[in-house]
Design a protein around this motif. Structure first.
Motif, short mmCIF file in Angstrom:
data_model
loop_
_atom_site.label_atom_id
_atom_site.label_comp_id
_atom_site.label_asym_id
_atom_site.label_seq_id
_atom_site.Cartn_x
_atom_site.Cartn_y
_atom_site.Cartn_z
N LEU A 1 0.82 -1.20 0.00
CA LEU A 1 0.00 0.00 0.00
C LEU A 1 0.85 1.26 0.00
N VAL A 2 2.03 1.20 0.60
CA VAL A 2 2.95 2.34 0.54
C VAL A 2 3.36 2.63 -0.90
N PHE A 3 3.67 1.59 -1.66
CA PHE A 3 3.96 1.76 -3.09
C PHE A 3 2.77 2.39 -3.80
N THR B 1 -3.68 5.56 2.86
CA THR B 1 -2.64 5.78 3.87
C THR B 1 -3.09 5.27 5.23
N ALA B 2 -4.34 5.56 5.59
CA ALA B 2 -4.88 5.09 6.87
C ALA B 2 -4.92 3.56 6.91
N ALA B 3 -5.32 2.95 5.80
CA ALA B 3 -5.35 1.49 5.73
C ALA B 3 -3.94 0.91 5.88
N ALA B 4 -2.96 1.55 5.24
CA ALA B 4 -1.58 1.10 5.35
C ALA B 4 -1.09 1.20 6.80
N PHE B 5 -1.45 2.30 7.47
CA PHE B 5 -1.02 2.45 8.87
C PHE B 5 -1.68 1.41 9.77
N ILE C 1 -2.10 12.03 -8.18
CA ILE C 1 -3.10 11.74 -9.21
C ILE C 1 -4.51 11.61 -8.63
N ALA C 2 -4.65 10.85 -7.57
CA ALA C 2 -5.98 10.53 -7.02
C ALA C 2 -6.48 11.66 -6.12
N PRO C 3 -7.80 11.70 -5.85
CA PRO C 3 -8.36 12.69 -4.92
C PRO C 3 -7.76 12.57 -3.52
N THR C 4 -7.84 13.65 -2.76
CA THR C 4 -7.24 13.70 -1.42
C THR C 4 -7.76 12.60 -0.51
N MET C 5 -9.07 12.39 -0.48
CA MET C 5 -9.64 11.43 0.45
C MET C 5 -9.31 9.99 0.07
N VAL C 6 -9.10 9.74 -1.21
CA VAL C 6 -8.64 8.40 -1.61
C VAL C 6 -7.24 8.15 -1.06
N CYS C 7 -6.37 9.15 -1.20
CA CYS C 7 -5.01 9.04 -0.67
C CYS C 7 -5.05 8.86 0.85
N ALA C 8 -5.95 9.60 1.51
CA ALA C 8 -6.07 9.48 2.97
C ALA C 8 -6.54 8.09 3.37
N GLY C 9 -7.51 7.55 2.63
CA GLY C 9 -8.02 6.22 2.94
C GLY C 9 -6.97 5.14 2.79
N TRP D 1 -6.50 18.55 11.30
CA TRP D 1 -5.48 17.85 12.09
C TRP D 1 -5.54 16.34 11.87
N ALA D 2 -6.74 15.80 11.78
CA ALA D 2 -6.89 14.37 11.53
C ALA D 2 -6.26 13.99 10.19
N LEU D 3 -6.50 14.82 9.17
CA LEU D 3 -5.90 14.56 7.87
C LEU D 3 -4.38 14.73 7.92
N TYR D 4 -3.91 15.76 8.62
CA TYR D 4 -2.47 15.96 8.79
C TYR D 4 -1.83 14.73 9.47
N THR D 5 -2.50 14.22 10.51
CA THR D 5 -1.94 13.09 11.25
C THR D 5 -1.81 11.86 10.37
N VAL D 6 -2.85 11.60 9.58
CA VAL D 6 -2.80 10.45 8.66
C VAL D 6 -1.65 10.61 7.67
N PHE D 7 -1.53 11.79 7.09
CA PHE D 7 -0.51 12.00 6.07
C PHE D 7 0.89 12.05 6.66
N MET D 8 1.04 12.59 7.87
CA MET D 8 2.36 12.61 8.50
C MET D 8 2.79 11.22 8.95
N SER D 9 1.83 10.32 9.17
CA SER D 9 2.17 8.93 9.51
C SER D 9 2.85 8.23 8.34
N ALA D 10 2.74 8.80 7.14
CA ALA D 10 3.41 8.23 5.97
C ALA D 10 4.92 8.22 6.16
#
Length: 518
Positions: free
Chosen positions: A118-120, A138-142, A128-136, A190-199
């Motif tokens: 999922l990281v790949f 990333t959250a699944a990967a975490f 390319i993809a919408p923000t919330m798709v990327c967030a979903g 902040w929730a979105l920031y936290t998910v993306f910073m967990s990357a």
């Protein structure tokens, strides 16, 4: 000849400056290992380590039951079977063989865990993809990463200097989200920031070898190639009608500014600032002619797309990026750059030259717009600069209109440093600067430790790209687009993880005999 050099004033001056630098606080901080004793002995760092140790102990108690549950699940069996079928179909194909020739590596993912796959995927879809798709994703990967840590009983016991500051920055963002003037909007951000910073954690955990680092970078560069290709097509077939980022009065020769999949030319330029030096590092370390030609074509496509963004701040950032990369990798590139700068005015269209030379011209509507916004923001900081007003543009837009000049309305401060100072006060800006200093220092140490190896060259490329990105941050709020925010932290993670590759066993397919004197 050697004695003459050693007795010269220039040599003696250089020795004295070098000695003073080594004894200075800054010089010592740069040359010491990034796991500084000051950070490791701090109360906050010790508390984080104790918390991680506690979590590891709790996870160990439920690990065996969870491991048995997952190993025997029908879902995992399905994914394993599907993966084997897909690999058996794709591996012998002509497309797979072409990718292996162009990328100069084996297209195989044995040993990858599900969260690493999922990281790949996140690295590829981020621009390319919408923000919330990327967030979903990333959250699944975490979540899968956390499950894997529980199963393996291998929860990390130390975050490292860069990870520690990123964790601290996340906590600070959370504090200013809760106590924001617009808490509901700020907490969502902040929730979105936290998910993306967990990357950052996900990417650094995925990089376990030079080959893994190279594959992640190659995927990121390929995504950048597709984005740039779309941007170039947009330049010839797209339209800017209805957009406010063109000054027809001053630049009547410019009718199009490309934005590709990122909705704004400046945002596209900021994304390219991060991915172009990564592409340059891959080009510089390739061994076969076919692979070099591939990366030359990709790099040329990205540079052309950057030109079509018409983003002057990003152009300045790219110049700084190229200069830093050339100085660290090979001084001969500096000479080539000087020749290119001399020749460019005779090659580039007049509209491009006119736009570049207009930097700082207050008659330009874009420049005057930013100037008024900065003045209004500075006026606002007199009252809120110490404590901040809360995370996100909602809090900014609630206060800024009372301080704006010429009734100019702006969604943000058009400067990342002013924006952070507004949102999170001195504490937030200070934490951000410490995070950047720790990350840049780690990459610098990696570059100094492996100057002619892939890890060293790659670390230099990311360091150069970050410096160019931070320079652009003086002219724009470079975190306004959440997907670029995600890419920013993943890029830092790749640069920080490059140090792992210096202790790995040599991988001939990733090394290149760059110099005759190696």
């Amino acid at each position: 000849m050697t004695d003459i050099m050693k007795n010269s004033l220039i040599y003696k001056l250089g020795r004295r400056v070098s000695a003073q630098w080594s004894r200075s606080i800054i010089g010592g901080a740069v040359t010491r290992d990034s796991g500084d004793a000051v950070i490791k002995n701090s109360m906050i760092y010790s508390a984080v380590r104790r918390l991680l140790t506690l979590l590891r102990g709790v996870c160990g108690k439920i690990a065996d039951a969870l491991d048995a549950l997952i190993e025997n699940s029908a879902v995992l069996s399905f994914f394993r079977a599907a993966g084997r079928v897909a690999a058996a179909w794709f591996k012998p194909s002509l497309l797979c063989r072409l990718i292996e020739k162009l990328w100069e590596c084996q297209f195989a993912f044995q040993g990858l865990k599900l969260y690493q796959l999922l990281v790949f995927l996140v690295i590829f879809i981020a621009p390319i993809a919408p923000t919330m798709v990327c967030a979903g994703v990333t959250a699944a990967a975490f979540a899968l990463y956390a499950v894997d840590c529980v199963r393996r009983k291998s929860f990390p016991d130390t975050p490292g200097a860069v990870g520690f500051f990123i964790l601290l920055l996340t906590v600070i963002f959370g504090f200013f989200a809760v106590f924001s003037l617009t808490p509901r909007d700020s907490v969502k951000i902040w929730a979105l920031y936290t998910v993306f910073m967990s990357a950052f954690l996900l990417v650094t955990s995925t990089v376990t070898s030079r080959e893994r680092l190279y594959k992640l970078a190659a995927v990121a560069v390929f995504a950048g190639f597709l984005v740039s290709l779309y941007g170039i097509c947009q330049n010839f077939f797209g339209s800017n009608i209805g957009h406010a980022w063109l000054d027809d009065a001053m630049f009547d020769g410019i009718t199009m500014r490309v934005y590709s999949t990122l909705e704004n030319p400046n945002v596209l330029g900021e994304y390219l600032l991060l991915v172009i030096p990564v592409c340059a590092a891959l080009l510089w370390t390739r061994k076969t002619l076919l692979s070099r030609l591939y990366y030359i074509g990709v790099l040329g496509t990205m540079l052309l797309c950057m030109l079509f963004t018409q983003s002057r701040g990003c152009w300045l950032g790219l110049i700084l990026t190229a200069a830093v990369f050339a100085l660290f990798v090979d001084w001969r590139l500096v000479a080539l750059g000087a020749i290119a700068i001399f020749l460019l005015p005779f090659i580039l269209p007049e509209s491009i030259i006119t736009r570049f030379t207009s930097i700082g011209n207050i008659n330009d509507s874009s420049t005057s717009y930013r100037l008024y916004i900065w003045l209004g923001t500075l006026n606002m900081l007199k009252d809120f600069g110490i404590y901040g007003i809360g995370l996100g543009s909602g809090a900014f837009n609630k206060i800024y209109p009372f301080y704006s000049y010429s009734a100019i309305i702006a969604p943000h401060a058009h400067n990342i440093y002013l924006q952070l100072l507004c949102e999170t006060g001195i504490v937030g800006l200070g934490a951000f600067l410490l995070t950047m200093a720790a990350a840049l220092k780690k990459m610098l140490l990696t570059a100094m430790g492996g100057k002619k190896r892939f890890g060293g060259v790659f670390a230099v490329a990311v360091l150069a790209g970050l410096l160019g990105y931070l320079l652009q941050g003086a002219f724009d709020y470079v975190w306004y687009n959440y997907r670029v925010f995600l890419i920013f932290w993943m890029t830092i993670a790749l640069g920080a993880a490059a140090g792992k590759t210096l202790t790995a066993t040599p991988e001939p397919q990733l090394e290149r005999n760059i110099h005759a004197d190696d």
